[in-house]
Design an enzyme around this catalytic site. Structure first.
Site, mmCIF file in Angstrom:
data_model
loop_
_atom_site.group_PDB
_atom_site.id
_atom_site.type_symbol
_atom_site.label_atom_id
_atom_site.label_comp_id
_atom_site.label_asym_id
_atom_site.label_seq_id
_atom_site.Cartn_x
_atom_site.Cartn_y
_atom_site.Cartn_z
ATOM 1 C CB SER A 1 1.226 -88.495 3.779
ATOM 2 O OG SER A 1 2.443 -87.816 3.906
ATOM 3 C CG ASP B 1 2.050 -79.415 2.179
ATOM 4 O OD1 ASP B 1 2.727 -79.391 1.287
ATOM 5 O OD2 ASP B 1 1.353 -80.346 2.610
ATOM 6 C CG HIS C 1 2.225 -83.794 1.730
ATOM 7 N ND1 HIS C 1 1.761 -83.051 2.541
ATOM 8 C CD2 HIS C 1 2.264 -84.908 2.121
ATOM 9 C CE1 HIS C 1 1.753 -83.795 3.672
ATOM 10 N NE2 HIS C 1 2.074 -84.891 3.478
#
Length: 280
Positions: free
Chosen positions: A39, A246, A249
């Site tokens: 990601s 979060d 990321h």
């Protein structure tokens, strides 16, 4: 197993298509770069939680595209339908279809290369990253690996040269100790397999050492990444770059900075390449 199967089916419907040879971009010779991993490569810059009136939490991209990531007519991307189009954020929107994609390092990387060498010509980005994937899901012969190789070979059909691969992955392997211990060997084999299948034994590869991980074994993964010693493989360190709320990321500014770091590392592979028999 079911989530992985669903991911494959959804992504398969987007990825499997016939290249649109009528698109003029397909006939332009390109400097081709593979963007792969999970990601943080597919791009989560500017992605945040948004709670609706019903209490449902959704992931939303803020839509902010910094100057370093603005479109450039001479920077293209191979989209999910295997057609070359002008590149724009989010690069992985129609590739990593189960994730909310935002800004990644790809556009900043390409624009930095253009600034360093205005005569480089057209840059073609081939997005292939899928969020939440373990290195074992990228094993040679597996679906994700095969799709990456297939997309890269399609990218060559209109003319061009594969110049390098950018790889940012490993967060998912930091959850389990056995996976973390085996990561270095698996990663080396992955790099060697990619070069073999693309028939490019010295393909420049720039990988990223983790900045974050959802599991307790990040340092084991980082040690493996920083310890890879293969010819023309470089590792840049993301540790210390700004992290989003979060705690997993990179932020948009961090992704911009990472893209520039990756570009500089790639350029170093072009300026100084001393073949070595050392493959520890």
């Amino acid at each position: 197993m079911l989530p992985l199967l669903l991911l494959m089916l959804l992504s398969h419907s987007r990825w499997v298509a016939t290249a649109n040879v009528t698109n003029g971009c397909n006939s332009i010779a390109k400097n081709i770069f593979i963007l792969s991993g999970q990601s943080n490569m597919s791009g989560c810059g500017g992605v945040f939680n948004q709670t609706s009136s019903s209490g449902t939490v959704n992931l939303t991209w803020d839509g902010i595209v910094p100057p370093e990531c603005q479109p450039n007519p001479s920077v293209l991307q191979l989209n999910g339908g295997l057609t070359w189009v002008e590149a724009h954020e989010p690069l992985h929107k129609d590739i990593d279809v189960n994730k909310t994609c935002g800004v990644g390092p790809g556009m900043s990387f390409a624009n930095e290369l253009k600034m360093d060498d205005p005569d480089i010509g057209v840059i073609g980005l081939v997005p292939c990253a899928i969020g939440g994937t373990n290195i074992t899901q990228w094993v040679r012969g597996g679906w994700l690996y095969n799709e990456m190789i297939r997309r890269t070979k399609v990218a060559l059909q209109g003319g061009g040269t594969i110049r390098g691969m950018l790889w940012y992955q490993g967060e998912s392997d930091a959850i389990d100790l056995d996976d973390a211990k085996l990561y270095k060997g698996r990663l080396k084999k992955f790099f060697k397999d990619v070069r073999k299948d693309l028939e490019l034994p010295t393909l420049p590869i720039v990988q990223v050492a983790l900045a974050t991980a959802p599991g307790p074994y990040m340092e084991v993964i980082r040690k493996a990444q920083l310890g890879i010693n293969l010819p023309n493989v470089r590792c840049v360190d993301a540790k210390g770059l700004p992290i989003g709320p979060d705690l997993l990321h990179l932020t948009t500014p961090a992704q911009v900075q990472l893209g520039k770091i990756l570009a500089n590392a790639f350029l170093q592979t072009q300026r100084v390449f001393l073949p070595s028999s050392n493959s520890n």
